[in-house]
Design a protein around this motif. Structure first.
Motif, PDB file in Angstrom:
ATOM      1  N   TYR A  34      70.169  13.662 -43.782  1.00  0.00           N
ATOM      2  CA  TYR A  34      70.153  14.370 -42.484  1.00  0.00           C
ATOM      3  C   TYR A  34      71.778  15.085 -42.145  1.00  0.00           C
ATOM      4  O   TYR A  34      71.880  16.038 -41.403  1.00  0.00           O
ATOM      5  CB  TYR A  34      69.677  13.686 -41.396  1.00  0.00           C
ATOM      6  CG  TYR A  34      70.701  12.404 -41.007  1.00  0.00           C
ATOM      7  CD1 TYR A  34      71.556  12.605 -40.201  1.00  0.00           C
ATOM      8  CD2 TYR A  34      70.443  11.126 -41.687  1.00  0.00           C
ATOM      9  CE1 TYR A  34      72.400  11.342 -39.865  1.00  0.00           C
ATOM     10  CE2 TYR A  34      71.263  10.208 -41.202  1.00  0.00           C
ATOM     11  CZ  TYR A  34      72.115  10.002 -40.476  1.00  0.00           C
ATOM     12  OH  TYR A  34      73.079   9.000 -40.230  1.00  0.00           O
ATOM     13  N   GLN A  37      71.579  18.309 -43.860  1.00  0.00           N
ATOM     14  CA  GLN A  37      70.708  19.209 -43.275  1.00  0.00           C
ATOM     15  C   GLN A  37      71.293  19.688 -41.951  1.00  0.00           C
ATOM     16  O   GLN A  37      71.333  20.952 -41.558  1.00  0.00           O
ATOM     17  CB  GLN A  37      69.574  18.514 -42.875  1.00  0.00           C
ATOM     18  CG  GLN A  37      68.724  17.985 -44.413  1.00  0.00           C
ATOM     19  CD  GLN A  37      67.288  17.157 -43.754  1.00  0.00           C
ATOM     20  OE1 GLN A  37      67.245  17.023 -42.533  1.00  0.00           O
ATOM     21  NE2 GLN A  37      66.599  16.850 -44.888  1.00  0.00           N
ATOM     22  N   VAL A  38      71.929  18.758 -40.945  1.00  0.00           N
ATOM     23  CA  VAL A  38      72.357  19.388 -39.716  1.00  0.00           C
ATOM     24  C   VAL A  38      73.371  20.257 -39.902  1.00  0.00           C
ATOM     25  O   VAL A  38      73.582  21.197 -39.093  1.00  0.00           O
ATOM     26  CB  VAL A  38      73.068  17.814 -38.978  1.00  0.00           C
ATOM     27  CG1 VAL A  38      73.465  18.455 -37.698  1.00  0.00           C
ATOM     28  CG2 VAL A  38      71.625  17.204 -38.416  1.00  0.00           C
ATOM     29  N   ASN A  39      74.384  20.078 -40.745  1.00  0.00           N
ATOM     30  CA  ASN A  39      75.596  20.787 -41.177  1.00  0.00           C
ATOM     31  C   ASN A  39      75.036  22.148 -41.706  1.00  0.00           C
ATOM     32  O   ASN A  39      75.747  23.251 -41.226  1.00  0.00           O
ATOM     33  CB  ASN A  39      76.605  20.169 -42.173  1.00  0.00           C
ATOM     34  CG  ASN A  39      77.187  19.142 -41.365  1.00  0.00           C
ATOM     35  OD1 ASN A  39      77.569  18.808 -40.175  1.00  0.00           O
ATOM     36  ND2 ASN A  39      77.675  18.060 -42.275  1.00  0.00           N
ATOM     37  N   ARG A  42      73.699  24.080 -38.701  1.00  0.00           N
ATOM     38  CA  ARG A  42      74.733  24.629 -37.962  1.00  0.00           C
ATOM     39  C   ARG A  42      75.455  25.962 -38.492  1.00  0.00           C
ATOM     40  O   ARG A  42      75.720  26.711 -37.416  1.00  0.00           O
ATOM     41  CB  ARG A  42      75.879  23.395 -37.493  1.00  0.00           C
ATOM     42  CG  ARG A  42      75.337  22.227 -36.694  1.00  0.00           C
ATOM     43  CD  ARG A  42      76.361  21.395 -36.345  1.00  0.00           C
ATOM     44  NE  ARG A  42      77.409  22.013 -35.432  1.00  0.00           N
ATOM     45  CZ  ARG A  42      78.669  21.311 -35.537  1.00  0.00           C
ATOM     46  NH1 ARG A  42      79.274  20.726 -36.131  1.00  0.00           N
ATOM     47  NH2 ARG A  42      79.430  22.202 -34.564  1.00  0.00           N
ATOM     48  N   VAL A  51      68.854  20.297 -29.589  1.00  0.00           N
ATOM     49  CA  VAL A  51      68.079  19.971 -30.345  1.00  0.00           C
ATOM     50  C   VAL A  51      66.856  18.809 -29.969  1.00  0.00           C
ATOM     51  O   VAL A  51      67.516  17.649 -29.550  1.00  0.00           O
ATOM     52  CB  VAL A  51      68.633  19.525 -31.497  1.00  0.00           C
ATOM     53  CG1 VAL A  51      67.755  19.425 -32.818  1.00  0.00           C
ATOM     54  CG2 VAL A  51      69.619  20.595 -32.125  1.00  0.00           C
ATOM     55  N   MET A  69      69.873  10.539 -36.635  1.00  0.00           N
ATOM     56  CA  MET A  69      69.981  12.185 -36.737  1.00  0.00           C
ATOM     57  C   MET A  69      70.322  12.369 -35.304  1.00  0.00           C
ATOM     58  O   MET A  69      71.256  13.246 -35.104  1.00  0.00           O
ATOM     59  CB  MET A  69      68.774  12.780 -37.025  1.00  0.00           C
ATOM     60  CG  MET A  69      68.957  14.336 -37.265  1.00  0.00           C
ATOM     61  SD  MET A  69      67.406  15.203 -37.476  1.00  0.00           S
ATOM     62  CE  MET A  69      67.244  15.009 -39.359  1.00  0.00           C
ATOM     63  N   TYR A  72      73.942  11.475 -34.699  1.00  0.00           N
ATOM     64  CA  TYR A  72      74.728  12.447 -35.299  1.00  0.00           C
ATOM     65  C   TYR A  72      74.846  13.571 -34.546  1.00  0.00           C
ATOM     66  O   TYR A  72      75.906  14.275 -34.501  1.00  0.00           O
ATOM     67  CB  TYR A  72      74.427  12.667 -36.757  1.00  0.00           C
ATOM     68  CG  TYR A  72      75.087  13.517 -37.622  1.00  0.00           C
ATOM     69  CD1 TYR A  72      76.672  13.045 -37.813  1.00  0.00           C
ATOM     70  CD2 TYR A  72      74.931  14.900 -38.044  1.00  0.00           C
ATOM     71  CE1 TYR A  72      77.610  13.863 -38.611  1.00  0.00           C
ATOM     72  CE2 TYR A  72      75.827  15.527 -38.534  1.00  0.00           C
ATOM     73  CZ  TYR A  72      77.062  15.168 -38.945  1.00  0.00           C
ATOM     74  OH  TYR A  72      77.817  16.141 -39.662  1.00  0.00           O
ATOM     75  N   LEU A  73      73.736  14.138 -34.101  1.00  0.00           N
ATOM     76  CA  LEU A  73      73.619  15.466 -33.637  1.00  0.00           C
ATOM     77  C   LEU A  73      74.671  15.384 -32.081  1.00  0.00           C
ATOM     78  O   LEU A  73      75.539  16.369 -31.668  1.00  0.00           O
ATOM     79  CB  LEU A  73      72.383  15.951 -33.145  1.00  0.00           C
ATOM     80  CG  LEU A  73      71.392  16.594 -34.225  1.00  0.00           C
ATOM     81  CD1 LEU A  73      70.003  16.330 -33.781  1.00  0.00           C
ATOM     82  CD2 LEU A  73      71.746  17.769 -34.496  1.00  0.00           C
ATOM     83  N   ALA A  80      71.094  16.411 -27.737  1.00  0.00           N
ATOM     84  CA  ALA A  80      69.787  15.987 -28.748  1.00  0.00           C
ATOM     85  C   ALA A  80      69.270  15.004 -28.070  1.00  0.00           C
ATOM     86  O   ALA A  80      69.743  14.091 -27.368  1.00  0.00           O
ATOM     87  CB  ALA A  80      70.544  15.619 -30.022  1.00  0.00           C
ATOM     88  N   MET A 106      63.728  20.117 -34.679  1.00  0.00           N
ATOM     89  CA  MET A 106      63.949  19.252 -35.981  1.00  0.00           C
ATOM     90  C   MET A 106      62.738  18.610 -36.057  1.00  0.00           C
ATOM     91  O   MET A 106      62.434  17.658 -35.331  1.00  0.00           O
ATOM     92  CB  MET A 106      65.134  18.390 -36.238  1.00  0.00           C
ATOM     93  CG  MET A 106      66.509  19.169 -36.046  1.00  0.00           C
ATOM     94  SD  MET A 106      66.879  19.885 -37.663  1.00  0.00           S
ATOM     95  CE  MET A 106      67.240  18.770 -38.791  1.00  0.00           C
TER      96      MET A 106
END
Length: 160
Positions: A34, A37-39, A42, A51, A69, A72-73, A80, A106
């Motif tokens: 993840y 994926q997030v990077n 972005r 998000v 996730m 992290y966001l 998030a 997401m």
């Protein structure tokens, strides 16, 4: 017993062995990344501000991954939150209950069937929300971004 699953983590192997003492277990463990994926999301959408991580509470590892996730966001200074999607409810009714606005969704794996996914895609298109799915099938149906696709590589290598 041969198994392959994106949901099995290394710490699940001892449990499987205890439950199947007579079987020889061979496994492939594939965890979603993840962070990558997030990077990547972005990089594609640098002005992303909020998000909503949509999931269905059916698998323990998926709930933990959803929490990770969201954390992290938030560590990236993004607003998030997670949203539990119950079965059998219209998407617009469900997402209409979310109090804070969001510009990105997401979608976690195994959350919606094809009908629900079509409803979500329509909702996102009408509202101008970027839909990022953890399954490539969603992109075929109209999601903006999808992650996945390693199943063929894994399956081909297992078959050798």
């Amino acid at each position: 017993m041969l198994f392959r699953s994106a949901g099995i983590k290394a710490n699940h192997i001892p449990l499987l062995r205890r439950q199947n003492p007579r079987e020889k277990l061979l496994g492939i463990i594939s965890q979603r990344d993840y962070v990558t994926q997030v990077n990547q999301l972005r990089a594609l959408k640098p002005h992303m501000k909020s998000v909503l991580v949509v999931y269905r509470q059916q698998l323990e590892w998926l709930i933990a991954e959803t929490d990770d996730m969201v954390s992290y966001l938030q560590s990236l200074n993004l607003n998030a939150q997670k949203h539990l999607m119950p079965h059998g409810t219209h998407i617009d009714n469900q997402l209409g209950t979310v109090k804070e606005p969001f510009d990105t969704i997401m979608l976690m794996p195994y959350t919606l069937n094809a009908k629900g996914l079509n409803e979500l895609i329509t909702y996102c298109n009408l509202k101008g929300i970027t839909l990022c799915a953890n399954e490539l099938d969603a992109v075929v149906l109209g999601a903006a971004i999808g992650f996945g696709g390693h199943e063929l590589t894994i399956g081909t290598n297992v078959g050798r």
